[in-house]
Design a protein around this motif. Sequence first.
Motif, PDB file in Angstrom:
ATOM      1  N   GLN A   1     -40.796  32.132 -54.009  1.00 57.11           N
ATOM      2  CA  GLN A   1     -40.147  33.383 -53.600  1.00 57.11           C
ATOM      3  C   GLN A   1     -38.629  33.244 -53.597  1.00 57.11           C
ATOM      4  O   GLN A   1     -37.914  34.185 -53.932  1.00 57.11           O
ATOM      5  CB  GLN A   1     -40.615  33.811 -52.212  1.00 57.11           C
ATOM      6  CG  GLN A   1     -42.043  34.284 -52.166  1.00 57.11           C
ATOM      7  CD  GLN A   1     -42.513  34.509 -50.737  1.00 57.11           C
ATOM      8  OE1 GLN A   1     -41.709  34.655 -49.823  1.00 57.11           O
ATOM      9  NE2 GLN A   1     -43.826  34.542 -50.545  1.00 57.11           N
ATOM     10  N   ALA A   2     -38.137  32.064 -53.224  1.00 56.90           N
ATOM     11  CA  ALA A   2     -36.690  31.839 -53.164  1.00 56.90           C
ATOM     12  C   ALA A   2     -36.112  31.400 -54.503  1.00 56.90           C
ATOM     13  O   ALA A   2     -34.903  31.268 -54.636  1.00 56.90           O
ATOM     14  CB  ALA A   2     -36.373  30.786 -52.100  1.00 56.90           C
ATOM     15  N   GLY A   3     -36.975  31.157 -55.506  1.00 56.77           N
ATOM     16  CA  GLY A   3     -36.493  30.724 -56.818  1.00 56.77           C
ATOM     17  C   GLY A   3     -36.077  29.267 -56.829  1.00 56.77           C
ATOM     18  O   GLY A   3     -35.265  28.865 -57.649  1.00 56.77           O
ATOM     19  N   LEU A   4     -36.618  28.467 -55.925  1.00 54.11           N
ATOM     20  CA  LEU A   4     -36.271  27.055 -55.852  1.00 54.11           C
ATOM     21  C   LEU A   4     -37.363  26.205 -56.477  1.00 54.11           C
ATOM     22  O   LEU A   4     -38.515  26.608 -56.537  1.00 54.11           O
ATOM     23  CB  LEU A   4     -36.066  26.648 -54.391  1.00 54.11           C
ATOM     24  CG  LEU A   4     -34.981  27.421 -53.650  1.00 54.11           C
ATOM     25  CD1 LEU A   4     -34.972  27.041 -52.184  1.00 54.11           C
ATOM     26  CD2 LEU A   4     -33.620  27.175 -54.278  1.00 54.11           C
ATOM     27  N   GLU A   5     -36.997  25.000 -56.935  1.00 54.68           N
ATOM     28  CA  GLU A   5     -37.952  24.102 -57.572  1.00 54.68           C
ATOM     29  C   GLU A   5     -38.490  23.052 -56.621  1.00 54.68           C
ATOM     30  O   GLU A   5     -39.641  22.667 -56.723  1.00 54.68           O
ATOM     31  CB  GLU A   5     -37.294  23.373 -58.745  1.00 54.68           C
ATOM     32  CG  GLU A   5     -36.980  24.237 -59.925  1.00 54.68           C
ATOM     33  CD  GLU A   5     -36.368  23.411 -61.056  1.00 54.68           C
ATOM     34  OE1 GLU A   5     -36.150  22.199 -60.901  1.00 54.68           O
ATOM     35  OE2 GLU A   5     -36.103  24.002 -62.110  1.00 54.68           O
ATOM     36  N   THR A   6     -37.645  22.529 -55.738  1.00 58.25           N
ATOM     37  CA  THR A   6     -38.043  21.395 -54.914  1.00 58.25           C
ATOM     38  C   THR A   6     -37.569  21.544 -53.479  1.00 58.25           C
ATOM     39  O   THR A   6     -36.631  22.282 -53.198  1.00 58.25           O
ATOM     40  CB  THR A   6     -37.459  20.076 -55.467  1.00 58.25           C
ATOM     41  OG1 THR A   6     -36.036  20.166 -55.453  1.00 58.25           O
ATOM     42  CG2 THR A   6     -37.954  19.770 -56.852  1.00 58.25           C
TER      43      THR A   6
ATOM     44  N   ARG B   1     -41.767  11.546 -44.718  1.00 58.29           N
ATOM     45  CA  ARG B   1     -41.073  12.414 -45.669  1.00 58.29           C
ATOM     46  C   ARG B   1     -42.092  13.029 -46.607  1.00 58.29           C
ATOM     47  O   ARG B   1     -43.084  12.397 -46.960  1.00 58.29           O
ATOM     48  CB  ARG B   1     -40.052  11.622 -46.473  1.00 58.29           C
ATOM     49  CG  ARG B   1     -38.915  11.118 -45.603  1.00 58.29           C
ATOM     50  CD  ARG B   1     -37.982  10.197 -46.328  1.00 58.29           C
ATOM     51  NE  ARG B   1     -37.468  10.804 -47.535  1.00 58.29           N
ATOM     52  CZ  ARG B   1     -36.801  10.138 -48.453  1.00 58.29           C
ATOM     53  NH1 ARG B   1     -36.556   8.867 -48.321  1.00 58.29           N
ATOM     54  NH2 ARG B   1     -36.366  10.739 -49.526  1.00 58.29           N
ATOM     55  N   CYS B   2     -41.802  14.258 -47.010  1.00 60.89           N
ATOM     56  CA  CYS B   2     -42.664  14.961 -47.961  1.00 60.89           C
ATOM     57  C   CYS B   2     -41.759  15.620 -48.993  1.00 60.89           C
ATOM     58  O   CYS B   2     -40.865  16.387 -48.639  1.00 60.89           O
ATOM     59  CB  CYS B   2     -43.507  16.010 -47.233  1.00 60.89           C
ATOM     60  SG  CYS B   2     -44.510  17.009 -48.347  1.00 60.89           S
ATOM     61  N   PHE B   3     -41.959  15.302 -50.265  1.00 56.16           N
ATOM     62  CA  PHE B   3     -41.208  15.886 -51.368  1.00 56.16           C
ATOM     63  C   PHE B   3     -42.148  16.802 -52.123  1.00 56.16           C
ATOM     64  O   PHE B   3     -43.221  16.379 -52.538  1.00 56.16           O
ATOM     65  CB  PHE B   3     -40.668  14.791 -52.285  1.00 56.16           C
ATOM     66  CG  PHE B   3     -39.814  15.307 -53.395  1.00 56.16           C
ATOM     67  CD1 PHE B   3     -38.495  15.645 -53.178  1.00 56.16           C
ATOM     68  CD2 PHE B   3     -40.330  15.461 -54.669  1.00 56.16           C
ATOM     69  CE1 PHE B   3     -37.701  16.131 -54.201  1.00 56.16           C
ATOM     70  CE2 PHE B   3     -39.551  15.933 -55.707  1.00 56.16           C
ATOM     71  CZ  PHE B   3     -38.228  16.270 -55.462  1.00 56.16           C
ATOM     72  N   LEU B   4     -41.769  18.075 -52.282  1.00 58.97           N
ATOM     73  CA  LEU B   4     -42.630  19.056 -52.923  1.00 58.97           C
ATOM     74  C   LEU B   4     -41.869  19.713 -54.069  1.00 58.97           C
ATOM     75  O   LEU B   4     -40.721  20.118 -53.912  1.00 58.97           O
ATOM     76  CB  LEU B   4     -43.054  20.123 -51.900  1.00 58.97           C
ATOM     77  CG  LEU B   4     -44.020  21.194 -52.348  1.00 58.97           C
ATOM     78  CD1 LEU B   4     -45.362  20.581 -52.733  1.00 58.97           C
ATOM     79  CD2 LEU B   4     -44.219  22.188 -51.220  1.00 58.97           C
TER      80      LEU B   4
ATOM     81  N   GLY C   1     -32.378  30.101 -57.321  1.00 53.99           N
ATOM     82  CA  GLY C   1     -32.484  28.645 -57.198  1.00 53.99           C
ATOM     83  C   GLY C   1     -31.812  27.905 -58.331  1.00 53.99           C
ATOM     84  O   GLY C   1     -31.585  28.439 -59.420  1.00 53.99           O
ATOM     85  N   TYR C   2     -31.532  26.638 -58.056  1.00 53.33           N
ATOM     86  CA  TYR C   2     -30.978  25.739 -59.061  1.00 53.33           C
ATOM     87  C   TYR C   2     -31.932  25.673 -60.251  1.00 53.33           C
ATOM     88  O   TYR C   2     -33.137  25.527 -60.097  1.00 53.33           O
ATOM     89  CB  TYR C   2     -30.793  24.339 -58.467  1.00 53.33           C
ATOM     90  CG  TYR C   2     -30.528  23.282 -59.497  1.00 53.33           C
ATOM     91  CD1 TYR C   2     -29.268  23.121 -60.040  1.00 53.33           C
ATOM     92  CD2 TYR C   2     -31.551  22.453 -59.940  1.00 53.33           C
ATOM     93  CE1 TYR C   2     -29.018  22.160 -61.002  1.00 53.33           C
ATOM     94  CE2 TYR C   2     -31.312  21.484 -60.902  1.00 53.33           C
ATOM     95  CZ  TYR C   2     -30.050  21.350 -61.425  1.00 53.33           C
ATOM     96  OH  TYR C   2     -29.803  20.400 -62.389  1.00 53.33           O
TER      97      TYR C   2
END
Length: 147
Positions: A29-34, A44-47, A135-136
């Motif tokens: 929704q925010a146009g972000l990748e990660t 830690r959680c990387f998505l 997003g980037y």
Amino acid sequence: MSTVENQVPVFEGIPSSDDLVRIADLLVQAGLETIELSDGKGARCFLRVDAPASTPHVPTSGAPSAPVETAQTDLAVKAPYFGVLALTDLAEIGTLVRQGDVVAQMRIGTLQVPVTVPVEGTVVDVVGQDGVLTGYGAVVVRIEPTV
């Protein structure tokens, strides 16, 4: 508290699969990748989502737009940073642009990062929407390079 803050799950340790799905939906929704989440105790959680979309794209012509994954002769000009997209006058279909021309600005607070065209060509599609959080790496415009 904003609407987005109310939607973000709080987790102790590793998020549940339902929480990960909700977080992934918020990224799209925010146009972000990660996103990287941590609890301050070492967990830690990387998505990463496969297909970020800054906004739903409505084609300017009656024909549907080709998916980004297909082979195309045009070039995607992507956001070099995240922020609110501010398109310039050069971001219009049919506009001739030169290498280095600024087609948009990414704004976050007082920071402004230009979105520049890497090659000379013609704007063939405007994917990004003015005034929308982007997003980037999101595609802003598509350019048909001059041969």
